[in-house]
Design an enzyme around this catalytic site. Sequence first.
Site, mmCIF file in Angstrom:
data_model
loop_
_atom_site.group_PDB
_atom_site.id
_atom_site.type_symbol
_atom_site.label_atom_id
_atom_site.label_comp_id
_atom_site.label_asym_id
_atom_site.label_seq_id
_atom_site.Cartn_x
_atom_site.Cartn_y
_atom_site.Cartn_z
ATOM 1 N N TYR A 104 38.264 91.396 86.873
ATOM 2 C CA TYR A 104 36.983 91.355 86.134
ATOM 3 C C TYR A 104 36.464 92.650 85.959
ATOM 4 O O TYR A 104 35.381 93.139 86.692
ATOM 5 C CB TYR A 104 35.607 90.247 86.492
ATOM 6 C CG TYR A 104 36.423 88.737 85.986
ATOM 7 C CD1 TYR A 104 36.116 88.308 84.669
ATOM 8 C CD2 TYR A 104 37.264 87.866 86.731
ATOM 9 C CE1 TYR A 104 36.013 87.573 84.015
ATOM 10 C CE2 TYR A 104 37.214 86.856 85.941
ATOM 11 C CZ TYR A 104 37.141 86.206 84.940
ATOM 12 O OH TYR A 104 37.577 85.684 84.456
ATOM 13 N N GLU B 258 43.011 85.994 83.098
ATOM 14 C CA GLU B 258 41.879 85.934 83.038
ATOM 15 C C GLU B 258 41.336 87.448 82.722
ATOM 16 O O GLU B 258 41.428 88.338 83.442
ATOM 17 C CB GLU B 258 40.680 85.189 83.893
ATOM 18 C CG GLU B 258 41.165 83.808 83.557
ATOM 19 C CD GLU B 258 39.828 83.361 85.020
ATOM 20 O OE1 GLU B 258 39.467 83.691 85.360
ATOM 21 O OE2 GLU B 258 40.153 81.944 85.711
#
Length: 639
Positions: free
Chosen positions: A492, A529
């Site tokens: 992230y 992700e």
Amino acid sequence: MASSAFHRLVLVASGVCAVTMVTGQGMLYPRSSESRVVNTLDGMWSFRMDDSPSRDQGFTDQWWTKPLKQTGDVIPMAVPSSYNDVTADRAVRDFVGWAWYETDFFVSSDWQDRVVSLRFGSVHYYAMVWVNGQEAVRHNGGHLPFEGVINDMVNWTSSNRLTVAVNNTLTPLTLPPGSIEWQKDTSRYPDGYFVQNLQMDFFNYAGIHRHVQIYTKPRINIDDIIIVTDIQGDNGIVNYNVTLAGNGDQSVSVKINVLDADGAVVASSSRLSDQVVIVNVTLWWPWTMTTGTPAYMYTLQVMAGDDVYREPFGVRTVGVTSQGFLINSKPFYCHGVDKHEDSDIRGKGLDYPLIARDFYMLKWLGVNCFRSSHYPYAEEILDQADRQGIVVINECPGVGIRENNMGPENVAHHKEVMWEFVRRDKNRPAVVMWSTANEPRSDVPKAELYFGEVINYTRSLDPSRLVTFISNKDYNTDRAVKFVDVICFNRYYGWYKDTGHTEVIKLQLATDIKNWRKTHPTKPLLMSEYGAGTVAGLHQEPSYVFTEDYQVELMSEYHKVFDTYRAQYFTGELVWNFADFITAEGVTRVVGNKKGVLTRQRQPKASAHLLRDRYHAMFDSKYVPSNRYRYRYPKREEL
Ligand code: BDP
């Protein structure tokens, strides 16, 4: 008082129901045939929660021995659905403990000479089932099917009462793990106050989530079918093994046909276990690949004694090199999304319009692959993946495993879950890889033992597919990636770290990828992700976190790096997430996790258009991008 009540709650949750799977028993999807009848018990059931302080009044008073309405007030509850969001009552939404369901059904007296089974697609988390007050089956685990034979319990000439008790308590031994926290300070909390702590970032929806079916089969019946395919030149090789139940030493007549998509017989045998050849086979390909017919499905028609069962399958192979995935020996770049089974009102309840919409939108986005983050999805969803040609990274519910969840009992349960999972999905062409966990503490010494065992066990169950887990640890701290076939990592950058700074993403991600490669040169990489929280409708220029503009900008930076490594050993990208989804309440979640490229209602945010342009251009050279967003997707020759 509080701690003994806690003890009881957990005892009821994990003690009573700590049953293992029934090994050696198949779990074929109930399909009707000349020899089998399938009835659904879906509909409105009676429902009540056991909100007694220790949640075990239902067991003390034996609620399964009488009609549920005689034990107290009941409300109507939809099956399948999660019970949480159906009412407007916080006590129902946030309930922790045993919830009780009941319905009535009839069986035909013609079925007396057949095996009559009661099958649940999924009940979250523990389930105990009684028919007319007699225990029929129990199951430990929230996302996989289970069934019991009910011949000895049913009334053939009158109505039958079906009672189901469901417990959603997550403990250090469940998958996913969780814990119950008791508050003992009575100056701040009422006596006996506890909360369920989650180790995952999604709401712990509970209830009878998928179909409840009663089905019949002959006494001697087809119990399980395993199909493994291979390719030799233009021919498809079909290795299969059929297990029968109920025949003892008796031999039965066997006829096996392979049917093509039009129902024509293209190969056959009269043995329970054999290898047959499909001449000039039509292979199963993911829909976005330009080669071949997408998602071509055959059927293995098995006739044994009086039983007939038809198992769909596709002919394809899965492989891996240091450069990436192979499907049918050709490189496959995975451009996809992570998903959730999540929707308003029905929660995780099976819902056909939602499945249809999701697949429509997956194709609209140009997705060729999704991960079943973070648990096994409904069989009806995987049917669509098989038939629409969308590759699945099939993930088990091993999400949020911490060091204290890595003991011998955890390993044993994790292996049971993988066994049940492989048993259910082993014949699905869409499934190419098993993911054994998401973001565990894979940087602690225990993780090495734990994942060595779970991953190798899974590989031994199914050597025809790849095995992995999803890491959020660094290349130099992760102790378990050495066991995987493909390194899948979640990052992230520009969100949880360097919030608001998209300018650092390129450098940080490229460094990361190079480091992984240096330490594991034989394993391809997949970004499992990346993403940014985005409230649909918020815009700001220059961009600001939580605006649609920021999500587009952040994703574009990742895409530049993906494109640098895509032609090399970088084998896929999955954006977090396909759609917004609900989580536990928390100050970092704005009515749930908003990292969807679609809203929870499955409508596009700006990022969905970015992704659509990118993904469609990847498999269709004639696709004209809308160019609504800054980053142009480069042509292959420009890479
Ligand atoms: C990852 C988790 C995922 C979360 C996501 C997020 O794998 O379940 O929802 O982060 O924070 O760590 O949005």
